[in-house]
Design an enzyme around this catalytic site. Structure first.
Site, PDB file in Angstrom:
ATOM      1  N   HIS A  12     -11.204  -3.945   2.634  1.00 30.06           N
ATOM      2  CA  HIS A  12     -11.299  -3.609   4.066  1.00 30.06           C
ATOM      3  C   HIS A  12     -12.148  -2.506   4.440  1.00 30.06           C
ATOM      4  O   HIS A  12     -12.205  -2.070   5.567  1.00 30.06           O
ATOM      5  CB  HIS A  12      -9.885  -3.340   4.706  1.00 30.06           C
ATOM      6  CG  HIS A  12      -9.298  -2.247   3.917  1.00 30.06           C
ATOM      7  ND1 HIS A  12      -9.138  -2.394   2.499  1.00 30.06           N
ATOM      8  CD2 HIS A  12      -8.722  -1.142   4.273  1.00 30.06           C
ATOM      9  CE1 HIS A  12      -8.292  -0.955   2.341  1.00 30.06           C
ATOM     10  NE2 HIS A  12      -8.380  -0.365   3.248  1.00 30.06           N
ATOM     11  N   ASP A  13     -12.911  -1.870   3.477  1.00 32.17           N
ATOM     12  CA  ASP A  13     -13.522  -0.631   3.846  1.00 32.17           C
ATOM     13  C   ASP A  13     -14.921  -0.872   3.779  1.00 32.17           C
ATOM     14  O   ASP A  13     -15.968  -0.062   3.871  1.00 32.17           O
ATOM     15  CB  ASP A  13     -13.087   0.698   2.853  1.00 32.17           C
ATOM     16  CG  ASP A  13     -11.632   1.021   3.165  1.00 32.17           C
ATOM     17  OD1 ASP A  13     -11.188   0.935   4.229  1.00 32.17           O
ATOM     18  OD2 ASP A  13     -10.959   1.373   2.002  1.00 32.17           O
ATOM     19  N   ASP A  32       0.788  -1.182   0.022  1.00 34.56           N
ATOM     20  CA  ASP A  32       0.090  -0.201  -0.112  1.00 34.56           C
ATOM     21  C   ASP A  32       0.886   1.161   0.022  1.00 34.56           C
ATOM     22  O   ASP A  32       1.934   1.309   0.733  1.00 34.56           O
ATOM     23  CB  ASP A  32      -0.862  -0.096   1.257  1.00 34.56           C
ATOM     24  CG  ASP A  32      -2.321   0.363   0.997  1.00 34.56           C
ATOM     25  OD1 ASP A  32      -2.683   1.380   0.356  1.00 34.56           O
ATOM     26  OD2 ASP A  32      -3.243  -0.499   1.413  1.00 34.56           O
ATOM     27  N   ASP A  41      -3.249   4.317  -2.305  1.00 37.03           N
ATOM     28  CA  ASP A  41      -4.384   4.987  -1.521  1.00 37.03           C
ATOM     29  C   ASP A  41      -5.084   6.382  -2.009  1.00 37.03           C
ATOM     30  O   ASP A  41      -4.109   7.254  -2.011  1.00 37.03           O
ATOM     31  CB  ASP A  41      -3.992   5.181   0.188  1.00 37.03           C
ATOM     32  CG  ASP A  41      -4.915   5.108   1.010  1.00 37.03           C
ATOM     33  OD1 ASP A  41      -5.911   4.315   1.308  1.00 37.03           O
ATOM     34  OD2 ASP A  41      -5.049   6.130   1.536  1.00 37.03           O
ATOM     35  N   GLU A  84      -6.825   3.416  -5.968  1.00 36.61           N
ATOM     36  CA  GLU A  84      -7.923   3.523  -5.286  1.00 36.61           C
ATOM     37  C   GLU A  84      -8.630   4.915  -5.600  1.00 36.61           C
ATOM     38  O   GLU A  84      -8.281   5.723  -5.163  1.00 36.61           O
ATOM     39  CB  GLU A  84      -7.804   3.277  -3.685  1.00 36.61           C
ATOM     40  CG  GLU A  84      -9.034   3.094  -3.016  1.00 36.61           C
ATOM     41  CD  GLU A  84      -9.105   3.853  -1.620  1.00 36.61           C
ATOM     42  OE1 GLU A  84     -10.154   3.353  -1.077  1.00 36.61           O
ATOM     43  OE2 GLU A  84      -8.390   4.574  -1.223  1.00 36.61           O
TER      44      GLU A  84
HETATM   45  C1  GLC Z   1      -8.341   4.418   1.918  1.00 37.90           C
HETATM   46  C2  GLC Z   1      -8.354   3.514   2.629  1.00 37.90           C
HETATM   47  C3  GLC Z   1      -8.996   3.505   3.854  1.00 37.90           C
HETATM   48  C4  GLC Z   1      -8.425   4.645   4.682  1.00 37.90           C
HETATM   49  C5  GLC Z   1      -8.094   5.819   3.955  1.00 37.90           C
HETATM   50  C6  GLC Z   1      -7.570   7.033   4.470  1.00 37.90           C
HETATM   51  O1  GLC Z   1      -9.469   4.838   1.548  1.00 37.90           O
HETATM   52  O2  GLC Z   1      -8.699   2.227   1.960  1.00 37.90           O
HETATM   53  O3  GLC Z   1      -8.782   2.315   4.747  1.00 37.90           O
HETATM   54  O4  GLC Z   1      -9.110   4.756   5.953  1.00 37.90           O
HETATM   55  O5  GLC Z   1      -8.004   5.390   2.688  1.00 37.90           O
HETATM   56  O6  GLC Z   1      -6.145   6.636   4.426  1.00 37.90           O
END
Ligand code: GLC
Length: 557
Positions: free
Chosen positions: A336-337, A112, A219, A278
């Site tokens: 995971h979200d 990540d 991210d 993402e």
């Molecule tokens: C992304 C991650 C998430 C995190 C956010 C802030 O969306 O997937 O888990 O809380 O970024 O870093």
């Protein structure tokens, strides 16, 4: 029938395109130190589950969510040192061994890359808040107050808000300015217009690549750049502070593609490496536009669609229209979200049947599948009452800030039916899933009819069938509501997928030109003799039954 054009990639290694990525949430995979939290040795010790042994699942890469030192306000997404491993997860040597063991099994390793923001205890932030001069002065987004309120308190520079609730600016008494944060106030946003940010982040990326890392998951990458003039966002109607703004100025800036190209160039310094970004709070059109060779983008169109043939067909059509035949999408059904799909879609449905049907979508649609740990067992979400929530935004949920508690999708991996599910010998950091005693790797490995056995078989079929891992896609219009069907094809391989997403047994009829081809029902969700297509074009599918048919001519090759 017009066949979709076939396109072959002109580049060398294409694992990022044809392979399957397995997402590991390190805290929840396996604990070898007895502290209730998963660690790197735990991952290494379970690599056989993923690849390299006859009973392995058969995936091609692992993506680890953040493993770097962090105070843990956002469970690792608030990083205090990009260049090392959090002692919570192990040592530098543990990491190098994990990479070596993964590579020995043919598994790629994706890390990540969380560089929209750092932790507020990162040394860059400490230096930046201490001085308005020097190399770190502009490393973050600092702004002067727009004035003072009636009680004499400074007013933030503009109207930006945090995605995690509350204002997007935090007053820093040390520097006497506000700093901007898209997420928690412990996660200050980096200033990507500062040359020092680019230099330090690219040096850090090169460091991990030199240690053997094969790619990065970036991210919230479309938020890296903000409006240089820090203009306020236009406001609109909406249900929360975040949705009441049109996010014109705090993400998706016109110079983002150029920045991405710079970061890509670093990854491209050696062949065979990739990135996946993402997409943060954007639609599939934007995801498609930002995708490029060796740079995938997560869109959440399928994940957000309802579980019905009609909803899925619409989502798939939107995706295909956005990406077109030349761009390569990802397929994500859980992460995971988000709530795990068996819990999100599963109300009133047979969980195993749903897991197998969804596996067919995940692994036969066009795009790179990202399989979230536990999905291969049909692991459900856990219930964590709000007062016990660990997920930080869940702890500040309120009337103007609805939040889904992400703990629910992060339960420890159940390896066996023993106490602690062989995840840990002590108290796990989050509760085990409620059926861990029966729904676990050991039990499913021993059962040829398990969800795990089906995922394995489907992954093997996918690997052996070019149409399924590389082919062009065309949806097959069906007159029977409840049925979703699509074709995949390359120059010499053809596949047809027919799925009943409904709760009732159905008979569907395929068009005569499709029925006229010779199809082998290679794999079905409901046992060892999957339904075939009759000469009439009819196919009988039970509730949640899916079948993957491959062309006999291609199969014989
Ligand atoms: C992304 C991650 C998430 C995190 C956010 C802030 O969306 O997937 O888990 O809380 O970024 O870093």
């Amino acid at each position: 029938m017009m066949q979709p054009p076939v396109r072959q990639s002109d580049e060398g290694p294409t694992w990022w395109k044809t392979g399957v990525v397995y997402q590991i949430y390190p805290r929840s995979f396996a604990d070898t130190t007895g502290d209730g939290v998963g660690d790197l040795e735990g991952i290494t010790s379970h690599l056989d589950h993923l690849s390299g042994s006859p009973s392995s699942l058969g995936v091609d890469a692992i993506w680890l969510t953040p493993i770097y030192p962090s105070p843990g306000h956002d469970l690792g997404y608030d990083i205090s040192d990009y260049a090392s491993v959090d002692p919570l997860f192990g040592t530098e040597a543990n990491f190098d061994r994990l990479v070596a063991e993964a590579h020995r099994r043919g598994l790629k390793v994706i890390l990540d890359l969380v560089v929209n923001h750092t932790s507020d205890v990162h040394s860059w932030f400490t230096a930046s808040r201490r001085s308005r001069a020097g190399p770190y002065a502009n490393r973050y987004l600092w702004g002067d107050p727009a004035g003072t309120d009636r009680s004499g308190r400074p007013i933030p520079p503009n109207n930006w808000v945090s995605f995690f609730g509350g204002p997007g600016w935090e007053w820093d008494p040390i520097r006497g300015q506000f700093y901007e944060h898209t997420f928690l106030e412990q996660q200050p946003d980096l200033n990507w217009r500062d040359p020092g940010t680019r230099a330090d982040v690219t040096a850090m990326m090169r460091g991990w690549l030199a240690r053997g890392v094969d790619g990065f998951r970036m991210d919230v990458f479309n938020a890296f750049l903000k409006d240089p003039e820090l203009r306020s966002n236009p406001v609109r109607r909406g249900r929360s502070a975040w949705t009441r703004q049109l996010h014109l100025h705090d993400k998706d800036q016109p110079d983002l593609p150029a920045l991405l190209a710079e970061l890509r160039a670093v990854v491209d310094e050696a062949p065979g490496r990739m990135t996946v970004g993402e997409l943060f709070d954007g639609d599939v059109g934007r995801a498609a536009r930002l995708s490029a060779e060796r740079h995938l983008v997560f869109d959440f169109e399928l994940l957000q669609a309802g579980w019905s043939a009609a909803a899925m067909s619409r989502a798939l059509d939107r995706r295909e229209a956005a990406y077109g035949p030349d761009r390569w999408p990802t397929v994500v059904l859980s992460n995971h979200d988000q709530p795990r799909y068996v819990s999100r879609w599963g109300t009133g449905l047979d969980r195993d049947a749903l897991a197998r049907a969804a596996a067919v979508l995940l692994l036969t649609l066009r795009g790179t599948p990202f399989l979230y740990y536990g999905e291969e067992l049909g692991v459900p979400g856990i219930v964590v009452p709000n007062e016990d929530a660990i997920d930080p935004p869940a702890r500040r949920a309120g009337p103007d800030f609805a939040w889904w508690n992400r703990d629910q999708a992060r339960a420890p991996m159940p390896w066996t039916g023993d106490p602690g599910a062989s995840f840990t010998t002590s108290r796990p950091w989050l509760p085990l899933s409620p059926d861990a005693a029966t729904r676990n790797v050991a039990a499913q490995r021993a059962d040829p009819r398990s969800v795990l056995a089906f995922y394995r078989a489907l992954l093997a079929l996918r690997r052996a069938t070019p149409a399924l891992h590389a082919g062009a896609y065309a949806r097959v219009a069906m007159r029977t509501p409840g049925i979703l069907a699509f074709r995949r094809r390359t120059a010499d391989s053809r596949a047809l997928v027919v799925l009943n997403l409904g709760r009732r047994d159905l008979t569907a009829t395929l068009a005569s030109d499709i029925a006229a081809e010779t199809w082998d029902p290679a794999l079905g969700t409901h046992g060892s003799s999957p339904p075939g297509i009759a000469r009439s074009g009819r196919i009988n599918l039970r509730a949640l039954e899916g079948v993957v048919l491959v062309a006999l001519d291609a199969h014989a090759r």
